[in-house]
Design an enzyme around this catalytic site. Structure first.
Site, PDB file in Angstrom:
ATOM      1  N   SER A 234      -3.134  52.401  25.371  1.00 26.73           N
ATOM      2  CA  SER A 234      -3.930  52.284  26.587  1.00 26.73           C
ATOM      3  C   SER A 234      -3.336  53.141  27.693  1.00 26.73           C
ATOM      4  CB  SER A 234      -3.968  50.828  27.051  1.00 26.73           C
ATOM      5  OG  SER A 234      -4.516  50.709  28.352  1.00 26.73           O
TER       6      SER A 234
ATOM      7  N   TYR B 264      -0.398  42.640  29.673  1.00 23.64           N
ATOM      8  CA  TYR B 264      -1.155  43.557  28.824  1.00 23.64           C
ATOM      9  C   TYR B 264      -0.536  44.953  28.861  1.00 23.64           C
ATOM     10  CZ  TYR B 264      -5.204  46.225  27.095  1.00 23.64           C
ATOM     11  OH  TYR B 264      -6.034  47.079  26.400  1.00 23.64           O
TER      12      TYR B 264
END
Length: 332
Positions: free
Chosen positions: A225, A238
């Site tokens: 990500s 996250y």
């Protein structure tokens, strides 16, 4: 005595004179309206127009069903033509029921691979739709409901894939959990454990289970990500897991290089999948992705070709340890 700056104004230095000419020209342009070549709205650089903000305000219950998302994500990539890049190969994709995983499953099948997909039992309707899409591409699809946090599930998913298709060539670690928090002290142990065990344990355990079946020419592809590069103030846990995934990718690629097994990652920016509408507030979802250089989120079909590239030995046989950013700009 001359006033300050007077000597420079009277200077005959040709370099200074040239710099002043450039400055005057730029000053004049600054007073004009923006160039007609500028794109004021979302950028469309592909073969068909993609959805862009503002989106309908919405908030999905976790884990988030793609069938409930409006507009529906674009995942079929109708202009993508398969050419046998993965002919005869077998892939296992976690989180393959929807979003990026579904789009990858479709293109892998279009390139000739049989596909097994892992997903949570609550996502059965999405998984069934993905199976039908894969079968329409002329390939077989195996559904593997379960939880990647559970090592026994990971081992069973790999074993069932090999039993059904005879081998395993490609592992795509893609399943993820994301839930925002305004500050560190708002992240409970349950929240933290869910994120870490889904996003890190799940990747590690799936790779460990798959490894005995992978041979030279095989590939592991992890979904990273942009948050693994840049962090995110409200996605503390996250972001940490995505940074860990990037580090795992680099380390495992080096560890497995001598065995001819390539390990790479794709690091997307914002993508229109159920993950974010099942996390963020409806007003934020309405403008999701508008902060990128392209002023919109990616659609899954704009991310999936990167996975084909990294999976196919005819495309990327000399590429391992790469984290490929697909972020709609320099920073998503």
């Amino acid at each position: 005595m001359a006033a300050p700056g007077e000597d420079s104004k009277k200077s005959t230095d040709p370099v200074a004179a040239a710099q002043r000419r450039i400055q005057r020209a730029t000053d004049a342009l600054d007073k004009l309206p923006p160039s007609s070549g500028a794109t004021p709205g979302p950028v469309q650089a592909g073969t068909r127009e993609q959805p862009a903000p503002p989106f309908p305000q919405q908030h999905l219950d976790k884990p988030g069903l793609e069938s409930a998302l409006s507009p529906r994500p674009q995942f079929m990539a109708p202009d993508y033509r398969g050419s046998g890049k993965l002919e005869g190969r077998v892939a296992l994709i976690t989180g393959g029921d929807s979003g990026i995983g579904r789009a990858v499953a479709v293109l892998f099948a279009r390139e000739g691979a049989d596909v097994a997909i892992g997903y949570l039992e609550a996502e059965q309707t999405d998984a069934q739709e993905t199976l039908e899409c894969v079968e329409r591409e002329g390939r077989r699809c195996l559904l593997l409901p379960g939880d990647v946090r559970n090592d026994a599930y990971c081992r069973d998913a790999v074993a069932r894939t090999v039993a059904a298709f005879g081998k395993l060539d490609i592992l795509v670690n893609n399943a993820a959990f994301q839930e925002h928090a305004r500050s560190l002290d708002e992240i409970s142990d349950e929240h933290f454990d869910m994120t870490i065990k889904t996003n890190v344990y799940g990747y590690f355990q799936m790779a460990r289970a798959a490894l005995p079946h992978l041979k030279p020419g095989s590939a592991i592809i992890n979904t990273g990500s942009e948050t693994g590069f840049f962090g995110s103030s409200d996605l503390l846990d996250y972001s940490a897991t995505k940074g860990a995934i990037h580090a795992l990718t680099l380390s495992l690629s080096s560890n497995l290089a001598a065995r001819g097994i390539r390990v790479n990652a794709v690091a997307p920016g914002p993508v229109w999948t159920p993950l974010n509408p099942a996390d963020q507030a409806p007003d934020k979802i309405a403008q999701f992705g508008s902060w990128t250089d392209m002023k919109r989120p990616a659609q899954p079909e704009e991310i999936s070709p990167a996975y084909v590239f990294l999976a196919s030995p005819v495309c990327s046989a000399y590429i391992t340890g790469v984290i490929l950013p697909v972020m709609g700009g320099v920073r998503g």
